[in-house]
Design a protein around this motif. Structure first.
Motif, mmCIF file in Angstrom:
data_model
loop_
_atom_site.group_PDB
_atom_site.id
_atom_site.type_symbol
_atom_site.label_atom_id
_atom_site.label_comp_id
_atom_site.label_asym_id
_atom_site.label_seq_id
_atom_site.Cartn_x
_atom_site.Cartn_y
_atom_site.Cartn_z
ATOM 1 N N ASP A 267 17.074 5.410 -1.096
ATOM 2 C CA ASP A 267 18.234 3.921 -1.285
ATOM 3 C C ASP A 267 17.917 3.671 -3.240
ATOM 4 O OD1 ASP A 267 18.355 3.180 1.130
ATOM 5 O OD2 ASP A 267 17.232 1.419 0.693
ATOM 6 N N PRO A 268 19.166 3.634 -3.579
ATOM 7 C CA PRO A 268 19.270 3.664 -5.120
ATOM 8 C C PRO A 268 18.116 2.793 -5.504
ATOM 9 C CG PRO A 268 21.706 2.336 -4.014
ATOM 10 C CD PRO A 268 20.405 3.280 -2.554
ATOM 11 N N ALA A 269 17.251 3.010 -6.380
ATOM 12 C CA ALA A 269 16.730 2.488 -7.981
ATOM 13 C C ALA A 269 16.352 1.096 -7.567
ATOM 14 C CB ALA A 269 16.946 2.424 -8.931
ATOM 15 N N GLY A 270 15.489 0.186 -7.099
ATOM 16 C CA GLY A 270 15.204 -1.245 -6.933
ATOM 17 C C GLY A 270 16.571 -1.803 -5.943
ATOM 18 N N ARG A 271 16.843 -1.771 -4.869
ATOM 19 C CA ARG A 271 17.459 -2.076 -4.030
ATOM 20 C C ARG A 271 17.077 -2.344 -3.110
ATOM 21 N NH1 ARG A 271 22.753 0.679 -0.971
ATOM 22 N NH2 ARG A 271 20.999 1.652 0.222
ATOM 23 N N TYR A 272 16.078 -0.960 -2.637
ATOM 24 C CA TYR A 272 14.729 -1.654 -1.778
ATOM 25 C C TYR A 272 13.580 -2.742 -2.231
ATOM 26 C CZ TYR A 272 11.055 -0.696 1.676
ATOM 27 O OH TYR A 272 9.980 -1.072 2.477
ATOM 28 N N THR A 273 13.016 -2.650 -3.545
ATOM 29 C CA THR A 273 12.589 -3.686 -3.541
ATOM 30 C C THR A 273 12.965 -4.844 -3.738
ATOM 31 O OG1 THR A 273 11.438 -1.768 -5.715
ATOM 32 C CG2 THR A 273 11.644 -4.640 -6.582
ATOM 33 N N ARG A 316 8.017 4.783 -2.677
ATOM 34 C CA ARG A 316 6.645 5.066 -3.375
ATOM 35 C C ARG A 316 7.007 3.570 -4.888
ATOM 36 N NH1 ARG A 316 5.220 9.042 -1.119
ATOM 37 N NH2 ARG A 316 5.240 9.991 -3.512
ATOM 38 N N GLU A 317 7.167 3.966 -5.709
ATOM 39 C CA GLU A 317 7.784 3.311 -6.785
ATOM 40 C C GLU A 317 8.150 1.965 -6.186
ATOM 41 O OE1 GLU A 317 9.145 4.697 -10.913
ATOM 42 O OE2 GLU A 317 10.599 4.464 -9.660
ATOM 43 N N GLN A 318 8.870 2.019 -5.923
ATOM 44 C CA GLN A 318 9.734 0.521 -5.057
ATOM 45 C C GLN A 318 9.290 -0.039 -4.423
ATOM 46 O OE1 GLN A 318 14.035 0.002 -4.496
ATOM 47 N NE2 GLN A 318 14.751 1.655 -4.286
ATOM 48 N N GLN A 319 8.263 0.386 -3.598
ATOM 49 C CA GLN A 319 7.235 -0.493 -2.893
ATOM 50 C C GLN A 319 6.444 -0.911 -4.016
ATOM 51 O OE1 GLN A 319 5.826 2.825 0.214
ATOM 52 N NE2 GLN A 319 6.608 1.169 1.330
#
Length: 479
Positions: A267-273, A316-319
Motif C-alpha cells: 500500500d502507498p505510504a500512509g494509506r494503511y495507517t 510494519r512502519e505504517q502499523q
C-alpha cells in the motif's frame, strides 16, 4: 388454505427468537449493562429475567414495528458461578444456561488471528499438545466463532454457538486469542470470553463500511464490479465486515484484538495507517461503548518473493505509525517470533507468544497492572560522529538483552545504498546524551547519513529490552 392458516397461527404463536450469539455458555461483560437482543412479534412485550444478584430481576422491553428489541441488563463482578437468563414474550419462555460473567474480547483480523490452536494444514502451532493437556484448567474460557461469510448488507445474525474450553474444543479456538485469554484469566482469576470474527487473507478494506469506502476510497461497491476486480474472494472490500463482523456489534465487549496487514503489503505510504485508524473509529462507533481498547499485532518478517525487499517493513512502519495515532491502543512487535526456516511461512508457529504479548498490553493498560512490562523498545534519536552512528532507544526498562553480536542494523551514505553494520552497546560516564546508546558502524560507509534496523522483508534483528521484547524495525531515511 387450511395449511396456510395453520402456518400463520404457528407463526403468531412463535416464541421469542434470539440471535445465535445469545446462547448457552456465553460470557457477559462484567460490571456493565450488557446488551441482549432478539426478535418477537411487533409490539410484543418481552420479559427478560436474570438472577445475577441473588434474586430474580425481570425487565421488560417492547418489540418495535419490525419485531426487533434490545435491552441492557446490569451484570455483577466476574466470577465462576453459572447463571441462566430467561426470555418470555407470552408465547413460551426461552432459557439459556451456563452463562458466566467475565471479560469479553473480540479477536479480529486475518489468518494469523484466525489460525486455530491446532494450526492449519502444513502450518502447525508449537503448543497444540500442551494446550490440549492443560485445557481442563481453563474451562472458564469460552469462545464463539462467527462463520466467515460475505454479504452486501450488514447482517444481524450469524449461525454460531459458544463453546467451553476443553480437550475437544480448544483446538478450534484462535491460537493467539486463546493464549491471550489464558494469561488474562489466570492473572485476574476470572472467566474470559472470546468472539472470533475474522477471515484469512482479508485487507483492511474488507472490514470498512459502505459509507467510508464510497467517500474515502476508490474501492468497487457493486457486487459484479467487486467480483471482477478481486478474483480472490478474501481480498474483497466491504463484504466480510457485513457478513462476519456486523452480527457481533450489539454484544457488549471489553476491547478488540487485531492481527492483520499481510494483504495490504505494498500500500502507498500512509494509506494503511489512515484506514486502520478509521476502521478503529468505525468499530468504536458501532459498538457504542466509547473508546474501547484496541491492541494489535505487527506483521512478522516474511520473504514476499524477495528477502532483501522492503515492502514488508514499510507496512510494519505504517502499523507502528497507526499505534501512535489511535487512542487507547497498543502494538505488539513480532520481529523475533519467526524461525529461520519460516521465511516462506506466512503463518509462523509461535502464536502463544503473540497472545501473551497482547495480554501484557491489556494487563498493563486496561487493567492497570503497571508491574507488567508491555512495550517493545523503539527508536528515539540518532547522532553521527565521524563514521559512527549513536542510536538512542526508548522503552528499554533499564536494560538491553546483549552487549555484542547485535544483528539487524544497516547504514548508508548519501547514495542511500545500505550496508550491513556492526553494532554494540555503548556507555560512558558523564552527562553525554550518548551515555546509553547503540553504536553502529560499517567499514563500507565512511560518512554515514542514514540508519535502518530490521528493515528488510526477511532480516529480523535480535536486540531486545529488559522485558525481552524486540526492538521495532525502523529507518531514519525518509522518501
Amino acid at each position: 388454505m387450511i395449511s396456510f392458516l395453520a402456518l400463520a397461527t404457528l407463526t403468531l404463536a412463535a416464541k421469542v427468537r434470539l440471535p445465535h450469539m445469545i446462547g448457552d455458555h456465553m460470557i457477559l461483560q462484567q460490571l456493565t449493562e450488557a446488551r441482549l437482543w432478539g426478535w418477537a412479534q411487533p409490539g410484543r412485550t418481552v420479559r427478560v429475567t436474570t438472577r445475577f444478584f441473588g434474586r430474580d430481576l425481570t425487565q421488560t422491553v417492547k418489540a418495535d414495528a419490525k419485531g426487533r428489541w434490545l435491552i441492557g441488563v446490569k451484570t455483577p463482578q466476574a466470577g465462576y458461578r453459572p447463571y441462566s437468563v430467561t426470555f418470555d414474550d407470552g408465547n413460551g419462555a426461552v432459557t439459556i444456561k451456563n452463562v458466566l460473567v467475565g471479560e469479553v474480547w473480540v479477536c479480529a483480523g486475518q489468518s494469523n488471528m484466525e489460525m486455530p490452536v491446532k494450526g492449519f494444514g502444513n502450518c502447525p502451532t508449537e503448543s497444540y499438545n500442551d494446550d490440549v493437556a492443560e485445557s481442563r484448567d481453563y474451562k472458564a474460557i469460552h469462545y464463539v466463532k462467527i462463520p466467515a461469510s460475505m454479504r452486501m448488507t450488514p447482517q444481524e445474525d450469524a449461525p454460531c454457538q459458544w463453546a467451553e474450553i476443553g480437550p475437544k474444543t480448544v483446538g478450534d479456538c484462535s491460537a493467539a486469542g486463546y493464549a491471550f485469554a489464558q494469561m488474562v484469566s489466570k492473572v485476574l482469576d476470572i472467566p474470559v470470553g472470546l468472539i472470533l470474527a475474522n477471515k484469512g487473507g482479508t485487507r483492511v478494506e474488507s472490514w470498512l463500511d459502505r459509507d467510508y469506502l464510497q467517500t474515502k476510497t476508490q474501492e468497487p461497491l457493486d457486487s459484479m464490479a467487486i467480483v471482477k476486480q478481486f478474483g480472490e474472494e478474501y481480498h474483497r472490500p466491504l463484504l466480510w465486515g457485513n457478513g462476519t463482523f456486523a452480527p457481533i456489534l450489539n454484544f457488549t465487549v471489553k476491547g478488540i484484538l487485531y492481527y492483520q496487514g499481510c494483504s495490504n503489503v505494498g500500500d502507498p505510504a500512509g494509506r494503511y495507517t489512515q484506514r486502520l485508524k478509521d476502521l478503529v473509529e468505525q468499530w468504536r462507533r458501532d459498538f457504542r461503548l466509547g473508546q474501547i481498547p484496541f491492541y494489535f499485532v505487527q506483521i512478522a518478517p516474511y520473504w514476499y518473493g524477495d528477502n532483501k525487499g522492503d515492502w514488508g517493513p514499510k507496512l510494519r512502519e505504517q502499523q507502528f505509525n497507526a499505534s501512535l495515532q489511535i487512542p487507547n491502543s497498543g502494538l505488539v512487535c513480532t520481529d523475533d517470533l519467526v524461525y529461520d526456516y519460516e521465511r516462506e511461512q506466512i503463518h509462523p508457529a509461535q502464536k502463544r507468544q503473540v497472545g501473551r504479548r497482547l495480554a501484557l498490553q491489556a494487563l498493563n493498560k486496561t487493567y492497570g497492572m503497571k508491574e507488567f512490562w508491555c512495550e517493545s523498545p523503539s527508536f528515539k534519536s540518532m547522532t553521527i560522529e565521524a563514521d559512527t552512528c549513536y542510536v538512542r532507544l526508548q522503552n528499554l526498562y533499564d536494560a538491553i538483552n546483549r552487549y555484542h553480536d547485535i544483528e539487524g542494523f544497516e547504514v548508508a551514505g548519501a547514495d542511500k545504498v545500505f550496508h550491513k553494520a556492526k553494532a554494540w552497546h555503548y556507555w560512558k560516564p558523564g552527562n553525554d546524551p550518548r551515555n546509553e546508546s547503540i553504536a553502529v558502524t560499517s567499514e563500507e560507509v565512511k560518512q554515514p547519513l542514514y540508519l535502518r534496523y530490521a528493515f528488510r522483508n526477511w532480516g529480523p534483528g535480535n536486540l531486545k529490552n529488559g522485558a525481552l521484547l524486540p526492538l521495532f524495525p525502523f529507518r531514519t531515511d525518509k522518501e
